[in-house]
Scaffold this active site. Structure first.
Site, PDB file in Angstrom:
ATOM      1  N   THR A 195       0.875  -1.174   0.000  1.00 29.49           N
ATOM      2  CA  THR A 195       0.000   0.000   0.000  1.00 29.49           C
ATOM      3  C   THR A 195       0.906   1.215   0.000  1.00 29.49           C
ATOM      4  O   THR A 195       1.640   1.455   0.959  1.00 29.49           O
ATOM      5  CB  THR A 195      -0.922   0.010   1.223  1.00 29.49           C
ATOM      6  OG1 THR A 195      -1.748  -1.160   1.191  1.00 29.49           O
ATOM      7  CG2 THR A 195      -1.804   1.248   1.224  1.00 29.49           C
ATOM      8  N   LYS A 213      -7.262   1.289  -2.793  1.00 26.21           N
ATOM      9  CA  LYS A 213      -6.847   0.893  -1.443  1.00 26.21           C
ATOM     10  C   LYS A 213      -7.063   2.032  -0.449  1.00 26.21           C
ATOM     11  O   LYS A 213      -7.392   1.801   0.716  1.00 26.21           O
ATOM     12  CB  LYS A 213      -5.383   0.458  -1.443  1.00 26.21           C
ATOM     13  CG  LYS A 213      -4.892  -0.073  -0.084  1.00 26.21           C
ATOM     14  CD  LYS A 213      -5.681  -1.294   0.381  1.00 26.21           C
ATOM     15  CE  LYS A 213      -5.256  -1.744   1.791  1.00 26.21           C
ATOM     16  NZ  LYS A 213      -3.935  -2.354   1.833  1.00 26.21           N
TER      17      LYS A 213
END
Length: 292
Positions: free
Chosen positions: A97, A172
């Site tokens: 991420t 995300k």
């Protein structure tokens, strides 16, 4: 058909994800800063490499899942990193991420070398990684995605190409914003139950199956009820993710006051020394605030 895959980052998530590929018969070349964390993969047949550069030289599709954007940049774009040692035609898949802008930079520099790239962060925590039930949100060119899709399907059960480069990371961020809001609800709900003298697991049995049901209450809520604060996803990494989301929101002139509030509570958790706990460790912050 067996593929030569590279894997950099064998932590809580990466180890299980790579193991699925190894067990599916793919030849794996792996690297992690701490070799001991790769022991299970080596025992299962993966080949240890001494650097990201060696992984890039030996593998055709190189996956990375590391800690922070700075780690991504060093691992992929550093002078001794993946891209500098990847031949044309190879593919880099960053599953960390990270920042959408960094994904775009990697894509641009990779394209100059005729190397494919995808940003492909995941959601589902340690359980999703172990059970191969992850949601995998991907940004990049469809032709490159199609070459990797069969590998994604081994690691997750919900794999989606979300758009061009950076779209995986933006998706995300949507995920993490929702998780942040949900986690404060989980914690406050269970604190109320505890203060009222209720059995937390019994409460979860009921509310987890109704309109308030969520992955967080049914999985992380159970861990709170059992006083299990081990990391499925580290608080320190969640704070990093929320920081990225807030920075992106600022750039877009978007106000997200709920996220900003929860971010402050998680910063308190880090100040209290809880950064290595799982995200359910937020419970300890509000527990202390309420002298419970």
């Amino acid at each position: 058909m067996s593929k030569k895959i590279g894997w950099i980052g064998t932590g809580v998530m990466g180890s299980s994800m790579c193991m699925h590929l190894v067990k599916a018969g793919h030849e794996a070349f792996i690297y992690n800063r701490t070799k001991a964390k790769a022991a299970d993969l080596i025992a299962a047949g993966a080949t240890w490499c001494d650097s990201p550069a060696t992984v890039a030289q030996k593998a055709d599709i190189i996956f990375t899942i590391v800690g922070y954007p700075t780690d991504v940049e060093q691992t992929i774009l550093g002078t001794k990193g993946v891209l500098a040692n990847a031949d044309p035609g190879k593919i880099i898949v960053d599953m960390t991420t990270s920042e959408p802008a960094l994904a775009e930079l990697i894509h641009a520099e990779a394209a100059d070398k005729n190397v494919g790239s995808l940003d492909a962060p995941v959601s589902g925590g340690d359980l999703g990684a172990r059970n191969a039930t992850l949601a995998i949100m991907v940004g990049g060119d469809k032709k490159v995605f199609d070459k990797v899709k069969d590998l994604f399907d081994i690691m997750g059960e919900n794999v989606q190409l979300m758009g061009e480069t950076g779209a995986g990371q933006h998706t995300k961020m949507c995920n993490q914003i929702l998780i942040a809001g949900t986690m404060i609800g989980v914690v406050e709900s269970l604190l109320y139950a505890q203060k009222a003298g209720m059995d937390l697991n019994k409460v979860i049995d009921v509310i987890g199956s109704g309109a308030a049901g969520s992955w967080s209450i049914n999985n992380l809520g159970r861990r709170i009820a059992d006083s299990d604060f081990d990391p499925g996803f580290f608080i320190k990494h969640f704070v990093k993710d929320m920081g990225i989301a807030l920075d992106e929101a600022k750039r877009m002139k978007l106000s997200l006051p709920g996220l900003a509030l929860v971010n402050q509570f998680y910063i308190s958790a880090m100040a209290m020394g809880h950064e290595e706990l799982g995200t359910q460790g937020l419970y300890k912050v509000l527990e202390k605030m309420n002298a419970i």
